[in-house]
Design a protein around this motif. Structure first.
Motif, short mmCIF file in Angstrom:
data_model
loop_
_atom_site.label_atom_id
_atom_site.label_comp_id
_atom_site.label_asym_id
_atom_site.label_seq_id
_atom_site.Cartn_x
_atom_site.Cartn_y
_atom_site.Cartn_z
N VAL A 59 0.86 -1.17 0.00
CA VAL A 59 0.00 0.00 0.00
C VAL A 59 0.90 1.23 0.00
N VAL A 72 0.95 2.69 7.34
CA VAL A 72 0.59 1.29 7.06
C VAL A 72 1.35 0.40 8.05
N ASP A 76 -3.27 -3.04 10.42
CA ASP A 76 -4.11 -2.94 9.23
C ASP A 76 -4.53 -4.33 8.78
N LEU A 78 -5.87 -6.56 5.12
CA LEU A 78 -6.10 -6.60 3.69
C LEU A 78 -6.73 -7.96 3.39
N TYR A 92 0.67 -9.45 7.15
CA TYR A 92 1.54 -8.28 6.98
C TYR A 92 2.94 -8.59 7.52
N PHE A 97 1.93 -7.02 2.24
CA PHE A 97 0.85 -7.93 2.58
C PHE A 97 0.98 -9.16 1.69
N LEU A 110 -9.90 -6.40 -3.86
CA LEU A 110 -9.17 -6.26 -2.61
C LEU A 110 -9.80 -5.16 -1.77
N ARG A 111 -9.85 -5.41 -0.46
CA ARG A 111 -10.30 -4.40 0.49
C ARG A 111 -9.21 -4.23 1.54
N TYR A 112 -9.04 -3.00 1.96
CA TYR A 112 -7.96 -2.66 2.89
C TYR A 112 -8.52 -1.82 4.03
N TYR A 113 -8.20 -2.22 5.25
CA TYR A 113 -8.59 -1.44 6.43
C TYR A 113 -7.34 -0.77 6.99
N SER A 114 -7.40 0.55 7.10
CA SER A 114 -6.30 1.31 7.68
C SER A 114 -6.62 1.62 9.14
N TRP A 146 -6.19 2.79 -4.45
CA TRP A 146 -7.26 2.58 -3.46
C TRP A 146 -8.21 3.76 -3.41
#
Length: 150
Positions: A59, A72, A76, A78, A92, A97, A110-114, A146
């Motif tokens: 990311v 990052v 987090d 993913l 991670y 990732f 893909l989904r990513y949570y920060s 993203w």
């Protein structure tokens, strides 16, 4: 003559000040901060374990804004999805990732949570799952664009 020159100079300075004062700056960064809780993404038990694909993701930006390893991190998440079904959760390590997928053919998003921003993001483009293949490497990771998840 001196008065006319001074008046012209004052008028010119006033016009310049007004022009500069009226200039609208559009350099405000998009607010990425949210208040979304950390997701509990889990991989379905019904996935095909006979085929696999590896994806190495880094990311580097969110909504076009550059991010670094201060943003990052290990908190987090993913994950990969086919529709709304979670088909893989990444691990991670050292800025990357590592995502292992084992499934049938399909288009993967893909989904990513920060954790830093408490917000969810989704990769702008999906990719096609291909058995016995990889997307990205440690030397050259996959770096999707993203967008904020709505």
């Amino acid at each position: 003559m001196l008065q006319v020159r001074n008046c012209k100079l004052i008028l010119l300075c006033t016009m310049l000040l007004l022009a500069v004062g009226c200039k609208k700056e559009n350099n405000d960064p998009l607010t990425l901060q949210g208040n979304k809780p950390r997701p509990t993404w889990l991989v379905s038990d019904s996935l095909d374990m006979l085929s696999s694909m590896t994806v190495v993701v880094q990311v580097t930006s969110l909504e076009g804004q550059a991010v670094d390893d201060k943003v990052v991190g290990e908190s987090d998440m993913l994950a990969a999805f086919v529709g709304e079904e979670c088909v893989g959760v990444a691990e991670y390590k050292k800025g990357l990732f590592f995502l292992y997928l084992s499934m049938q053919e399909g288009e993967v998003t893909l989904r990513y949570y920060s954790a830093h921003f408490s917000n969810l993001f989704e990769a702008e483009k999906a990719f096609v799952y291909r058995n016995d293949s990889f997307l990205g490497t440690v030397a050259k990771p996959f770096t999707p664009q993203w967008k904020l998840s709505r």
